[in-house]
Design a protein around this motif. Structure first.
Motif, PDB file in Angstrom:
ATOM      1  N   THR A  72       0.841  -1.188   0.000  1.00 15.72           N
ATOM      2  CA  THR A  72       0.000   0.000   0.000  1.00 15.72           C
ATOM      3  C   THR A  72       0.882   1.246   0.000  1.00 15.72           C
ATOM      4  O   THR A  72       0.563   2.253  -0.616  1.00 15.72           O
ATOM      5  N   ASP A  73       1.990   1.113   0.707  1.00 17.59           N
ATOM      6  CA  ASP A  73       2.948   2.219   0.702  1.00 17.59           C
ATOM      7  C   ASP A  73       4.350   1.635   0.862  1.00 17.59           C
ATOM      8  O   ASP A  73       4.511   0.511   1.330  1.00 17.59           O
ATOM      9  N   GLY A  74       5.345   2.411   0.477  1.00 15.10           N
ATOM     10  CA  GLY A  74       6.722   1.948   0.589  1.00 15.10           C
ATOM     11  C   GLY A  74       7.145   1.189  -0.659  1.00 15.10           C
ATOM     12  O   GLY A  74       6.347   1.018  -1.581  1.00 15.10           O
ATOM     13  N   ARG A  75       8.417   0.772  -0.681  1.00 16.16           N
ATOM     14  CA  ARG A  75       8.839   0.041  -1.859  1.00 16.16           C
ATOM     15  C   ARG A  75       9.952  -0.960  -1.571  1.00 16.16           C
ATOM     16  O   ARG A  75      10.618  -0.905  -0.548  1.00 16.16           O
ATOM     17  N   VAL A  76      10.065  -1.878  -2.491  1.00 14.67           N
ATOM     18  CA  VAL A  76      11.079  -2.917  -2.394  1.00 14.67           C
ATOM     19  C   VAL A  76      12.015  -2.771  -3.584  1.00 14.67           C
ATOM     20  O   VAL A  76      11.564  -2.649  -4.727  1.00 14.67           O
ATOM     21  N   LEU A  77      13.314  -2.765  -3.305  1.00 13.22           N
ATOM     22  CA  LEU A  77      14.289  -2.714  -4.384  1.00 13.22           C
ATOM     23  C   LEU A  77      15.048  -4.030  -4.423  1.00 13.22           C
ATOM     24  O   LEU A  77      15.481  -4.541  -3.390  1.00 13.22           O
ATOM     25  N   ILE A  78      15.169  -4.580  -5.616  1.00 15.87           N
ATOM     26  CA  ILE A  78      16.048  -5.741  -5.783  1.00 15.87           C
ATOM     27  C   ILE A  78      17.127  -5.332  -6.771  1.00 15.87           C
ATOM     28  O   ILE A  78      16.813  -4.901  -7.894  1.00 15.87           O
ATOM     29  N   ASN A  79      18.357  -5.463  -6.363  1.00 17.99           N
ATOM     30  CA  ASN A  79      19.497  -4.983  -7.161  1.00 17.99           C
ATOM     31  C   ASN A  79      19.290  -3.539  -7.622  1.00 17.99           C
ATOM     32  O   ASN A  79      19.593  -3.183  -8.759  1.00 17.99           O
ATOM     33  N   GLY A  80      18.711  -2.737  -6.754  1.00 12.69           N
ATOM     34  CA  GLY A  80      18.548  -1.320  -7.054  1.00 12.69           C
ATOM     35  C   GLY A  80      17.316  -0.973  -7.870  1.00 12.69           C
ATOM     36  O   GLY A  80      17.033   0.199  -8.083  1.00 12.69           O
ATOM     37  N   LEU A  81      16.577  -2.001  -8.325  1.00  9.37           N
ATOM     38  CA  LEU A  81      15.386  -1.712  -9.137  1.00  9.37           C
ATOM     39  C   LEU A  81      14.121  -2.020  -8.355  1.00  9.37           C
ATOM     40  O   LEU A  81      14.066  -3.023  -7.630  1.00  9.37           O
ATOM     41  N   GLU A  82      13.115  -1.150  -8.508  1.00  4.98           N
ATOM     42  CA  GLU A  82      11.877  -1.371  -7.769  1.00  4.98           C
ATOM     43  C   GLU A  82      11.128  -2.590  -8.314  1.00  4.98           C
ATOM     44  O   GLU A  82      11.027  -2.785  -9.519  1.00  4.98           O
ATOM     45  N   VAL A  83      10.617  -3.396  -7.381  1.00  4.15           N
ATOM     46  CA  VAL A  83       9.870  -4.597  -7.769  1.00  4.15           C
ATOM     47  C   VAL A  83       8.433  -4.212  -8.100  1.00  4.15           C
ATOM     48  O   VAL A  83       7.763  -3.580  -7.299  1.00  4.15           O
ATOM     49  N   THR A  84       7.982  -4.598  -9.300  1.00  7.99           N
ATOM     50  CA  THR A  84       6.589  -4.327  -9.653  1.00  7.99           C
ATOM     51  C   THR A  84       5.851  -5.589 -10.075  1.00  7.99           C
ATOM     52  O   THR A  84       4.633  -5.629 -10.058  1.00  7.99           O
ATOM     53  N   ALA A  85       6.594  -6.611 -10.471  1.00 10.44           N
ATOM     54  CA  ALA A  85       5.963  -7.840 -10.938  1.00 10.44           C
ATOM     55  C   ALA A  85       6.916  -9.008 -10.684  1.00 10.44           C
ATOM     56  O   ALA A  85       8.113  -8.800 -10.523  1.00 10.44           O
ATOM     57  N   PRO A  86       6.374 -10.231 -10.638  1.00 11.58           N
ATOM     58  CA  PRO A  86       7.261 -11.385 -10.453  1.00 11.58           C
ATOM     59  C   PRO A  86       8.235 -11.523 -11.629  1.00 11.58           C
ATOM     60  O   PRO A  86       7.905 -11.154 -12.754  1.00 11.58           O
ATOM     61  N   SER A  87       9.418 -12.016 -11.341  1.00 10.71           N
ATOM     62  CA  SER A  87      10.414 -12.150 -12.389  1.00 10.71           C
ATOM     63  C   SER A  87      10.928 -13.586 -12.439  1.00 10.71           C
ATOM     64  O   SER A  87      11.086 -14.228 -11.400  1.00 10.71           O
ATOM     65  N   PRO A  88      11.177 -14.105 -13.634  1.00  9.50           N
ATOM     66  CA  PRO A  88      11.703 -15.464 -13.749  1.00  9.50           C
ATOM     67  C   PRO A  88      13.095 -15.616 -13.122  1.00  9.50           C
ATOM     68  O   PRO A  88      13.565 -16.728 -12.932  1.00  9.50           O
ATOM     69  N   GLU A  89      13.740 -14.495 -12.802  1.00  9.75           N
ATOM     70  CA  GLU A  89      15.068 -14.594 -12.194  1.00  9.75           C
ATOM     71  C   GLU A  89      14.997 -14.923 -10.704  1.00  9.75           C
ATOM     72  O   GLU A  89      15.999 -15.299 -10.112  1.00  9.75           O
ATOM     73  N   HIS A  90      13.815 -14.721 -10.127  1.00 10.47           N
ATOM     74  CA  HIS A  90      13.654 -15.028  -8.712  1.00 10.47           C
ATOM     75  C   HIS A  90      12.492 -15.996  -8.572  1.00 10.47           C
ATOM     76  O   HIS A  90      11.390 -15.691  -9.009  1.00 10.47           O
ATOM     77  N   VAL A  91      12.741 -17.138  -7.959  1.00 10.88           N
ATOM     78  CA  VAL A  91      11.699 -18.153  -7.933  1.00 10.88           C
ATOM     79  C   VAL A  91      11.062 -18.249  -6.551  1.00 10.88           C
ATOM     80  O   VAL A  91      11.735 -18.184  -5.540  1.00 10.88           O
ATOM     81  N   PHE A  92       9.752 -18.405  -6.572  1.00 12.77           N
ATOM     82  CA  PHE A  92       8.963 -18.472  -5.340  1.00 12.77           C
ATOM     83  C   PHE A  92       8.478 -19.902  -5.133  1.00 12.77           C
ATOM     84  O   PHE A  92       7.908 -20.497  -6.033  1.00 12.77           O
ATOM     85  N   ILE A  93       8.736 -20.440  -3.959  1.00 12.36           N
ATOM     86  CA  ILE A  93       8.171 -21.751  -3.625  1.00 12.36           C
ATOM     87  C   ILE A  93       7.069 -21.521  -2.601  1.00 12.36           C
ATOM     88  O   ILE A  93       7.311 -21.043  -1.498  1.00 12.36           O
ATOM     89  N   PHE A  94       5.833 -21.833  -3.017  1.00  9.87           N
ATOM     90  CA  PHE A  94       4.671 -21.515  -2.195  1.00  9.87           C
ATOM     91  C   PHE A  94       4.466 -22.543  -1.090  1.00  9.87           C
ATOM     92  O   PHE A  94       4.960 -23.669  -1.162  1.00  9.87           O
ATOM     93  N   GLN A  95       3.688 -22.114  -0.123  1.00 13.27           N
ATOM     94  CA  GLN A  95       3.387 -22.958   1.014  1.00 13.27           C
ATOM     95  C   GLN A  95       2.665 -24.237   0.576  1.00 13.27           C
ATOM     96  O   GLN A  95       2.973 -25.315   1.034  1.00 13.27           O
ATOM     97  N   GLU A  96       1.705 -24.091  -0.346  1.00 10.78           N
ATOM     98  CA  GLU A  96       0.982 -25.259  -0.808  1.00 10.78           C
ATOM     99  C   GLU A  96       1.715 -25.874  -1.997  1.00 10.78           C
ATOM    100  O   GLU A  96       2.596 -25.255  -2.566  1.00 10.78           O
ATOM    101  N   ASP A  97       1.319 -27.098  -2.340  1.00 13.38           N
ATOM    102  CA  ASP A  97       1.954 -27.781  -3.460  1.00 13.38           C
ATOM    103  C   ASP A  97       1.925 -26.929  -4.713  1.00 13.38           C
ATOM    104  O   ASP A  97       0.877 -26.430  -5.108  1.00 13.38           O
ATOM    105  N   GLY A  98       3.073 -26.787  -5.337  1.00 16.99           N
ATOM    106  CA  GLY A  98       3.124 -25.921  -6.509  1.00 16.99           C
ATOM    107  C   GLY A  98       3.535 -26.638  -7.776  1.00 16.99           C
ATOM    108  O   GLY A  98       3.645 -26.007  -8.822  1.00 16.99           O
ATOM    109  N   LEU A  99       3.753 -27.958  -7.696  1.00 19.56           N
ATOM    110  CA  LEU A  99       4.039 -28.680  -8.944  1.00 19.56           C
ATOM    111  C   LEU A  99       2.748 -28.712  -9.738  1.00 19.56           C
ATOM    112  O   LEU A  99       1.670 -28.832  -9.175  1.00 19.56           O
TER     113      LEU A  99
END
Lengths: 262, 250
Positions: A72-99
């Motif tokens: 809602t407010d604030g921002r996240v930077l990854i390697n100096g760039l603001e995160v706006t969408a998921p990226s294939p360079e960073h992978v998320f493993i979810f709590q529930e089964d994701g296969l």
């Protein structure tokens, strides 16, 4: 070097009408503050554990860092760039089964190997990663034919094969039985040593965080703030029942509101 | 022993039926006994008449079903993927769906004349709406995690639809295929009572007009048996690995 930088993150959810209000939500407001002014930084290649009571907004926070959700407010930077969408360079493993349940283990891991254009090379790479996580011989099994631990391993293989800059893991071993969970914990230590990925790992298990983390970020109850950041400059394997780690363990138990000696 | 059990209920019904008809001396014109039905059925099998009618019915069902599936599934998928269009179409679909295809008979005859076409049209209607709804809900019911993972791994365009959306929606579509095939087979009998001179529905009307109640019941038995065979065949689809996962997951 700082790779992930979070600054002043707030997250407000609209309360849905007709639903009972969850504790921590303001009674007179229609909105519900989940994250309050969260800030931290994470070094490249480090293993950071997020620890906090359930329902404190850990998952929300991780989803925001990964770009699945917007603060809602604030921002996240990854390697100096603001995160706006998921990226294939960073992978998320979810709590529930994701296969993907309609694909075999091999096909699932291949999803992570789409950057390899040569089909033979791709297959041999996928087989190598399946072997790495101990799934040799299970290539043609469907997720429902694998045990819970094996599914998680396949998912880890699918994430690692992309050679991710960051690996996000949201309570990945929560649904596993005790022994499998301990095995997976050991393997995560190995993964962290073999791969250069930065790992952001959510857990509510204090010992898990102590075993795995280079850094532990402790979040409080809703609305969550960063209560404490603890650095763990210890090698592996770790014995958390002795010395400095045992003291830290006591301290964390105390921080999380467990006052009587454990 | 266990394998024989399902047949026991059939045997029991036939025995009670035969005994009752004989004991009360019921006329063959109001309720024929199983033995009389068997004779009538044998008569139709020997002359080959019954096969002519079965083929005619299957022909119409196949065409109506095929055309409906080929149009409803793609439209349903698009409406499921494209949320706004889906929301726009949903009330109309839900309104049209509960109208029995048989209510369309006057228009079927008016627009398509007599012959196979109106019957095929009615089958089309009976399959089209259920398939549309099943395909739409197949897409809209996909777990959010799968969508997020697809986005995370950068699956886009054709890959996204072919590797994620379609296979994730497939089990629901297959359920739709099975249910609507059953519906189609129910509707065909009524559809053939108008405007055609062949098919199992026609056979029933024709037999009634010549007061051959044994042939009526014979046709009913054939309808039941064929429906059972069709269902058994299409159930095989549910055992494919691409479909089976959804059942195991629950």
């Amino acid at each position: 070097m700082n790779q992930v930088e979070a600054a002043g993150i707030y997250k407000v959810y609209r309360e849905r009408r007709g639903r009972p209000r969850s504790p921590g939500c303001c009674i007179f407001s229609e909105r519900c503050l989940v994250l309050k002014n969260i800030a931290f930084s994470i070094d490249e290649g480090s293993f950071t554990c997020f620890l906090g009571p359930s329902g404190c907004g850990k998952s929300t926070l991780l989803r925001i860092i990964a770009g699945f959700d917007r603060p809602t407010d604030g921002r996240v930077l990854i390697n100096g760039l603001e995160v706006t969408a998921p990226s294939p360079e960073h992978v998320f493993i979810f709590q529930e089964d994701g296969l993907f349940p309609w694909m075999t283990a091999l096909e699932n891991v291949s999803i992570g190997a789409r950057h390899i254009s040569n089909p033979d090379e791709k297959i041999s790479e996928v087989l190598e990663y399946l072997d790495l996580v101990g799934l040799k011989g299970f290539e043609d099994y469907y997720p429902h034919e694998l045990s819970g631990g094996m599914r998680r391993r396949a998912e880890v293989a699918r994430a690692l094969i992309t050679n991710p800059g960051i690996l996000f893991m949201d309570e990945p071993f929560g649904a596993l039985d005790f022994v499998t969970r301990m095995q997976m914990r050991e393997e995560m230590v190995n993964v962290h040593e073999m791969f250069e990925s930065t790992i952001l790992f959510i857990t509510h298990d204090i010992d898990e965080a102590l075993h795995l983390g280079d850094q532990i970020i402790i979040l409080g109850e809703r609305p969550s703030t960063v209560k404490s950041v603890i650095t763990l400059p210890f090698g592996h394997p770790r014995d958390i029942s002795r010395g400095e780690l045992a003291d830290l363990r006591k301290e964390i138990y105390f921080l999380m509101g467990l006052h009587t000696a454990l | 022993m266990k394998k024989c059990l399902p047949f026991a209920s059939f045997l029991f019904t036939i025995i009670v039926w035969e005994t009752a008809v004989r004991a009360f001396g019921i006329s063959v014109h109001s309720m024929p006994a199983p033995s009389q039905v068997a004779l009538g059925l044998w008569e139709m099998i020997r002359s080959g008449v019954i096969f002519h009618h079965i083929t005619a019915s299957l022909f119409r069902v196949t065409w109506g079903y095929f055309l409906a599936v080929c149009t409803a599934v793609p439209i349903g998928l698009v409406l499921g993927i494209w949320r706004q269009a889906g929301q726009l179409a949903e009330p109309l679909i839900q309104f049209l769906r509960p109208i029995s295809p048989l209510a369309w008979i006057p228009f079927a005859l008016l627009w398509l004349g007599i012959g196979d076409k109106p019957a095929v049209f009615l089958i089309f209607l009976s399959v089209f709406f259920p398939m549309l709804v099943f395909s739409m809900s197949g897409v809209s019911g996909i777990k959010k995690t799968y969508i997020r993972i697809a986005a995370n791994f950068g699956l886009k365009g054709r890959d996204y639809y072919v590797k994620v959306i379609l296979p994730a929606a497939l089990p629901e579509i297959v359920t739709g295929l099975r249910i609507s095939l059953g519906t189609a087979w129910v509707v065909i009998v009524a559809a053939e009572m108008i405007a055609v001179k062949s098919g199992l529905g026609y056979l029933i009307i024709d037999a009634r007009n010549s007061l051959r109640m044994d042939h009526v019941i014979g046709a009913m038995i054939i309808i039941g048996a064929t429906g059972l065979v069709l269902d058994r065949c299409i159930r095989k689809l549910e055992d494919l690995p691409a479909v089976k996962w959804s059942r195991v997951l629950k």
